[in-house]
Design a protein around this motif. Structure first.
Motif, mmCIF file in Angstrom:
data_model
loop_
_atom_site.group_PDB
_atom_site.id
_atom_site.type_symbol
_atom_site.label_atom_id
_atom_site.label_comp_id
_atom_site.label_asym_id
_atom_site.label_seq_id
_atom_site.Cartn_x
_atom_site.Cartn_y
_atom_site.Cartn_z
ATOM 1 N N SER A 15 -13.747 -5.062 2.610
ATOM 2 C CA SER A 15 -12.918 -5.615 1.533
ATOM 3 C C SER A 15 -11.458 -5.551 1.953
ATOM 4 C CB SER A 15 -13.130 -4.890 0.205
ATOM 5 O OG SER A 15 -12.328 -3.754 0.107
ATOM 6 N N PHE A 16 -10.664 -6.411 1.339
ATOM 7 C CA PHE A 16 -9.228 -6.453 1.634
ATOM 8 C C PHE A 16 -8.521 -6.833 0.343
ATOM 9 C CE2 PHE A 16 -5.136 -7.551 2.923
ATOM 10 C CZ PHE A 16 -4.920 -7.157 4.229
ATOM 11 N N ASN A 17 -7.546 -6.021 -0.085
ATOM 12 C CA ASN A 17 -6.773 -6.386 -1.267
ATOM 13 C C ASN A 17 -5.379 -5.789 -1.168
ATOM 14 O OD1 ASN A 17 -6.214 -7.608 -3.710
ATOM 15 N ND2 ASN A 17 -8.258 -7.161 -4.487
ATOM 16 N N GLY A 18 -4.467 -6.274 -2.000
ATOM 17 C CA GLY A 18 -3.091 -5.799 -1.915
ATOM 18 C C GLY A 18 -2.364 -5.930 -3.229
ATOM 19 N N GLU A 19 -1.172 -5.323 -3.312
ATOM 20 C CA GLU A 19 -0.324 -5.486 -4.501
ATOM 21 C C GLU A 19 1.113 -5.132 -4.144
ATOM 22 O OE1 GLU A 19 -0.791 -2.792 -7.780
ATOM 23 O OE2 GLU A 19 -1.319 -1.113 -6.492
ATOM 24 N N VAL A 20 2.054 -5.619 -4.974
ATOM 25 C CA VAL A 20 3.469 -5.344 -4.729
ATOM 26 C C VAL A 20 3.848 -4.026 -5.398
ATOM 27 C CG1 VAL A 20 5.829 -6.141 -5.153
ATOM 28 C CG2 VAL A 20 4.054 -7.785 -4.489
ATOM 29 N N ILE A 21 4.547 -3.199 -4.631
ATOM 30 C CA ILE A 21 5.000 -1.902 -5.146
ATOM 31 C C ILE A 21 6.492 -1.724 -4.829
ATOM 32 C CG2 ILE A 21 2.756 -0.747 -4.964
ATOM 33 C CD1 ILE A 21 3.872 0.534 -2.312
ATOM 34 N N ASP A 22 7.116 -0.748 -5.495
ATOM 35 C CA ASP A 22 8.513 -0.432 -5.167
ATOM 36 C C ASP A 22 8.550 0.787 -4.242
ATOM 37 O OD1 ASP A 22 8.113 1.832 -6.702
ATOM 38 O OD2 ASP A 22 9.371 1.170 -8.377
ATOM 39 N N GLU A 23 9.766 1.310 -4.017
ATOM 40 C CA GLU A 23 9.922 2.397 -3.045
ATOM 41 C C GLU A 23 9.188 3.662 -3.433
ATOM 42 O OE1 GLU A 23 14.269 2.509 -2.111
ATOM 43 O OE2 GLU A 23 13.362 2.022 -0.184
ATOM 44 N N GLU A 24 8.992 3.861 -4.735
ATOM 45 C CA GLU A 24 8.281 5.064 -5.190
ATOM 46 C C GLU A 24 6.769 4.835 -5.231
ATOM 47 O OE1 GLU A 24 11.323 4.394 -7.253
ATOM 48 O OE2 GLU A 24 12.141 5.656 -5.656
ATOM 49 N N GLY A 25 6.340 3.628 -4.884
ATOM 50 C CA GLY A 25 4.910 3.336 -4.916
ATOM 51 C C GLY A 25 4.420 2.841 -6.267
#
Ligand code: NAG
Ligand code: NAG
Ligand code: NAG
Length: 418
Positions: free
Chosen positions: A70-80
């Motif tokens: 599986s492969f997935n992703g999401e946008v996060i900031d510097e603190e995660g």
């Protein structure tokens, strides 16, 4: 707590039973260990209205001869912290496979079609668009947080086989992230749909004038462009990242490899070219506002017809649509439904449930063997969007995973039901 404990003991008992059974058949059901790798992309910086469309080469990826599960992703900031879509709209992320010449260092942010053939060879998926178009291995957009990408056992996407990498090259992975900061936007939907007037753009990323009548799409929201923001709105610049999660197992002969196909509803396939069928996938299209006179339905329905070069067993299917999408369906030549994928719209504010955005797409996991595509079969892709308002730069891609053969056990169980 008690029931978990009982469950664990039960599981343990099963494992002991399996291991102690002196029959090789029992051993074969012991699954290879699934590993999980979590990576973070290089950072991109966004401020209200701005756009990042970044190409990252030779990104972190599990190495060795493996099967991706599986492969997935999401946008996060510097603190995660996960960033919601109403702040940073994730137009898409795309992951592609390529062979890089050993020692070749990709110039930052370059476009790969500018590289020398001797330095860089894109390894596209199994089809079916022209050239490198829609050639990625993985790719999703706003739906990334709630779309199932798991490849069921015993199947997997085989990569990293050293025997297929040309001498003097290494297998590498590229990541393209396209994100739009819509904080303070005058027209948030318009910014996410890349409406050229909101970006005040008249040339594309290469400085070429836009074709007459082009109202919106990727040619108007390239890296560094700026969407209109409400006057006086202040928002901080921030550093963002794509965090991506890859699940994989070490390669073994018990894994059945699957091929990746991506169909595109804008594909104008030219069959008069004979065996060398020519595809023309344009990726994006516009939806005009229209409601049917005979009913109060406002639906824009498009279709494309494609020929599947070689068939096989469908293991997984999912579509990609943008806001306004209602449903996407892939049909076989006889009209049977191969897979239908429906957008899930968010209802709140939190990341993963943002109202007005597609936060997930439903997927298909047919019982292996139940959905078969024949060699040379003609498929039809139908994409439905709501046309109660105009949309620019929408998409309808349909991903399927196809296996050439089935595990012996499921062939047996199929036979026994006949
Ligand atoms: C739009 O672009 C034109 C020329 O590129 C420029 O003269 C004009 O000031 C811009 N308008 C806005 C609102 O930024
Ligand atoms: C289709 O392909 C044929 C043969 O290559 C070519 O002559 C024809 O112009 C093409 N038609 C379109 C609409 O592109
Ligand atoms: C798509 O829309 C058309 C026109 O409203 C309708 O006839 C068809 O059943 C729809 N198909 C799907 C798969 O939703």
């Amino acid at each position: 707590m008690a029931s978990c404990f009982q469950g664990c003991v039960f599981l343990l008992a099963m494992v002991v039973l399996a291991l102690s059974t002196p029959c090789s058949h029992a051993l074969r059901i012991v699954k290879p260990k699934t590993r999980t790798s979590v990576f973070v992309s290089p950072k991109f910086v966004l401020e209200p209205g701005s756009v990042a469309d970044k190409n990252y080469y030779d990104v972190n990826f599990p190495r060795g001869h493996i099967a991706i599960k599986s492969f997935n992703g999401e946008v996060i900031d510097e603190e995660g912290n996960p960033i919601p879509l109403h702040e940073t709209y994730l137009h898409h992320w795309v992951v592609g496979r390529y062979y890089g010449r050993t020692g070749f260092v990709e110039p930052e942010e370059a476009r790969f079609d500018d590289f020398q053939r001797s330095d860089f060879a894109f390894v596209r998926n199994s089809g079916v668009c022209q050239g490198d178009t829609n050639g990625q291995y993985f790719g999703l957009g706003s739906e990334t947080r709630r779309t199932d990408t798991q490849v069921p056992d015993p199947f997997g996407i085989e990569v990293g086989n050293p025997a297929v990498v040309p001498a003097g090259y290494e297998e590498r992975w590229l990541l393209n992230v396209h994100a739009i900061d819509t904080r303070g936007a005058e027209n948030g939907l318009g910014c996410t749909e890349c409406r050229c007037d909101l970006y005040n753009v008249s040339t594309d990323s290469r400085g070429q004038p836009l074709r007459p009548g082009y109202k919106g799409g990727l040619r108007c929201c390239y890296d560094g462009t700026q969407c209109r923001v409400k006057q006086g709105f202040n928002g901080v610049k921030r550093n963002l990242y794509l965090r991506y999660t890859v699940k994989w197992v070490d390669w073994s002969d018990s894994i059945i490899p699957v091929k990746i196909y991506i169909f595109d509803v804008t594909d104008k396939m030219n069959r008069s070219a004979g065996l060398a069928i020519e595809h023309e996938c344009r990726v994006e299209y516009d939806v005009e506002e229209s409601c049917s006179a005979t009913s109060d339905e406002c639906v824009d329905s498009r279709s494309s017809v494609v020929t599947m070069p070689t068939g096989g067993y469908v293991i997984y299917g999912v579509a990609h649509q943008h806001t306004g999408g209602i449903r996407s369906t892939l049909y076989g030549e006889d009209g049977r439904v191969l897979c239908s994928s429906i957008p899930i719209y968010g209802k709140g504010k939190e990341a993963g449930d943002e109202a007005g955005y597609i936060v997930g797409m439903s997927t298909c996991y047919p019982q292996p063997g139940s959905i078969k595509i024949n060699d040379g079969e003609t498929l039809t892709l139908v994409s439905n969007y709501s046309s109660s308002q105009t949309h620019t730069g929408v998409m309808d891609l349909f991903y399927i995973l196809v296996a050439d053969y089935l595990p012996k056990s499921s062939v047996l169980s199929l036979d026994s039901t006949l």
